[in-house]
Design a protein around this motif. Structure first.
Motif, short mmCIF file in Angstrom:
data_model
loop_
_atom_site.label_atom_id
_atom_site.label_comp_id
_atom_site.label_asym_id
_atom_site.label_seq_id
_atom_site.Cartn_x
_atom_site.Cartn_y
_atom_site.Cartn_z
N UNK A 50 5.99 -5.71 -8.89
CA UNK A 50 5.18 -6.93 -8.94
C UNK A 50 3.70 -6.59 -8.79
N UNK A 51 3.36 -5.62 -7.93
CA UNK A 51 1.95 -5.23 -7.76
C UNK A 51 1.46 -4.42 -8.94
N UNK A 52 2.32 -3.49 -9.40
CA UNK A 52 1.96 -2.61 -10.51
C UNK A 52 1.63 -3.44 -11.75
N UNK A 53 2.47 -4.45 -12.00
CA UNK A 53 2.31 -5.22 -13.23
C UNK A 53 1.09 -6.13 -13.18
N UNK A 54 0.73 -6.59 -11.99
CA UNK A 54 -0.43 -7.47 -11.85
C UNK A 54 -1.74 -6.68 -11.72
N UNK A 55 -1.62 -5.39 -11.37
CA UNK A 55 -2.82 -4.62 -11.00
C UNK A 55 -3.96 -4.68 -12.02
N UNK A 56 -3.69 -4.54 -13.35
CA UNK A 56 -4.82 -4.57 -14.29
C UNK A 56 -5.43 -5.97 -14.42
N UNK A 57 -4.74 -6.99 -13.91
CA UNK A 57 -5.17 -8.38 -14.14
C UNK A 57 -5.69 -9.08 -12.90
N UNK A 58 -5.18 -8.69 -11.73
CA UNK A 58 -5.50 -9.43 -10.51
C UNK A 58 -6.08 -8.48 -9.46
N UNK A 59 -7.23 -8.89 -8.89
CA UNK A 59 -7.93 -8.04 -7.92
C UNK A 59 -7.10 -7.73 -6.68
N UNK A 60 -6.32 -8.71 -6.21
CA UNK A 60 -5.57 -8.45 -4.98
C UNK A 60 -4.48 -7.39 -5.20
N UNK A 61 -3.73 -7.51 -6.31
CA UNK A 61 -2.72 -6.49 -6.61
C UNK A 61 -3.36 -5.14 -6.86
N UNK A 62 -4.51 -5.15 -7.53
CA UNK A 62 -5.24 -3.90 -7.79
C UNK A 62 -5.58 -3.21 -6.48
N UNK A 63 -6.07 -4.00 -5.52
CA UNK A 63 -6.46 -3.45 -4.22
C UNK A 63 -5.25 -2.88 -3.49
N UNK A 64 -4.11 -3.55 -3.60
CA UNK A 64 -2.90 -3.07 -2.92
C UNK A 64 -2.44 -1.75 -3.51
N UNK A 65 -2.42 -1.65 -4.83
CA UNK A 65 -1.98 -0.40 -5.47
C UNK A 65 -2.91 0.75 -5.06
N UNK A 66 -4.22 0.50 -5.08
CA UNK A 66 -5.16 1.56 -4.69
C UNK A 66 -4.99 1.94 -3.22
N UNK A 67 -4.81 0.93 -2.36
CA UNK A 67 -4.69 1.19 -0.92
C UNK A 67 -3.44 2.01 -0.61
N UNK A 68 -2.32 1.63 -1.21
CA UNK A 68 -1.06 2.35 -0.94
C UNK A 68 -1.18 3.77 -1.47
#
Ligand code: C2E
Ligand code: CA
Ligand code: CA
Ligand code: CA
Length: 274
Positions: free
Chosen positions: A199-217
């Motif tokens: 769910x985070x991976x798929x949203x990452x290019x589109x949504x700032x919050x998911x992008x931040x989570x993927x980078x942080x992890x």
């Protein structure tokens, strides 16, 4: 009062139907496990980001029933967990997957493990025995466990996981980000890998919050010496994102869905070998 009674009747009818369906499915699953009929394993490649090689596969259980048709894991796995059938089913998947992947040089196999299986006090012995019997070295086996299951693994279960790691088996934290644990918890868990939920991976290019989570992890995983896997990569934009975020491995339909064991060699031939 009439209206209420009417509703009550409808309700029990539906409940009866649901219960009957459940019982039928439970019986069918139990029978399938005895004969092996309709049960199979699919294998989905996991690719190393740095060089694009397939380094491992995840074993995914499949069930086909002559009357029910294809039953998705999202239906039969929870049923198997509630009825305890998951212990036998999990062991079947483990043995099947270890035997298949033992025949492919250098590849690891990741097998999903349910919280229910962890409660078995001989869990670690069963796992090592299955790998040994299949001729798969323990260091080519990974166990995927959800964060909820691993956080609740106490006492005997935690000790079993530690013994497995000592024997060379890697532990992978599945669906990371969907449970209740925090990033701070990552450092306390005895794991080797963390799989960022799709769910985070798929949203990452589109949504700032998911992008931040993927980078942080990804950053925290690297700092803690963990291998970070991005699951559910479906698009080129998602692949680029997780690569730039520093993820180590990726998995998803962009590369391939799971394939049956007899089509795995053909699939691997299409990739640079590890
Ligand atoms: P999971 O462990 O998170 O496995 C990944 C699921 O995502 C698989 O679904 C896989 O087919 C799917 N997937 C992979 N790449 C993509 C993608 O790019 N996009 C999308 N939308 N989906 C993708 P599947 O096979 O239906 O399995 C669902 C879940 O059932 C698994 O989620 C796992 O929790 C459970 N499961 C499957 N096999 C087993 C098993 O042998 N034992 C246990 N305990 N659970 C299993
Ligand atoms: Ca998994
Ligand atoms: Ca997952
Ligand atoms: Ca990295």
């Amino acid at each position: 009062a009439k209206k209420v009674r009417h509703r009550y009747v409808v309700y029990t009818d539906q409940l009866d139907m649901a219960l009957n369906h459940r019982r039928a499915m439970e019986g069918a699953l139990s029978a399938a496990m005895t004969t092996g009929e309709g049960l199979s394993c699919h294998y989905q490649p996991m690719v190393r980001v740095s060089d694009g090689r397939v380094v491992g596969v995840e074993a995914l259980c499949r069930w086909w029933h002559p009357q029910l048709g294809v039953v998705p894991p999202a239906q039969f796995i929870p049923l198997a967990e509630e009825t305890g059938l998951i212990v036998r089913l999990g062991e079947w998947v483990l043995r099947t997957a270890c035997s298949r992947i033992a025949r492919v040089p250098d590849l690891f196999v990741a097998v999903n493990v349910s919280a229910v299986q962890l409660r078995d006090e001989r869990f670690d012995a069963r796992v090592l025995e299955a790998a040994a019997q299949a001729g798969l070295p323990a260091n080519r086996l990974e166990l995927e466990i959800t964060e909820t299951a691993i956080v609740h693994a106490e006492g005997a279960a935690a000790a079993a996981l530690r013994r497995l790691r000592a024997a060379g088996v890697r532990i992978s934290l599945d669906d990371f980000g969907t449970g209740y644990s925090s990033l701070a918890l990552l450092k306390d868990l005895d794991v080797d890998k963390v799989k960022i939920d799709r769910s985070f991976v798929q949203q990452a290019p589109l949504a700032d919050d998911s992008a931040a989570i993927v980078r942080a992890v990804s950053n925290l995983g690297a700092a803690l010496g963990l291998c970070v896997v991005a699951e559910g990569v479906e698009t080129e934009a998602q692949r680029r994102f997780v690569r730039d975020a520093g993820c180590d491995e990726l998995q998803g339909y962009l590369l391939s869905p799971g394939v049956p064991g007899d089509r795995l060699d053909e699939l691997l031939d299409g990739y640079p070998s590890a």
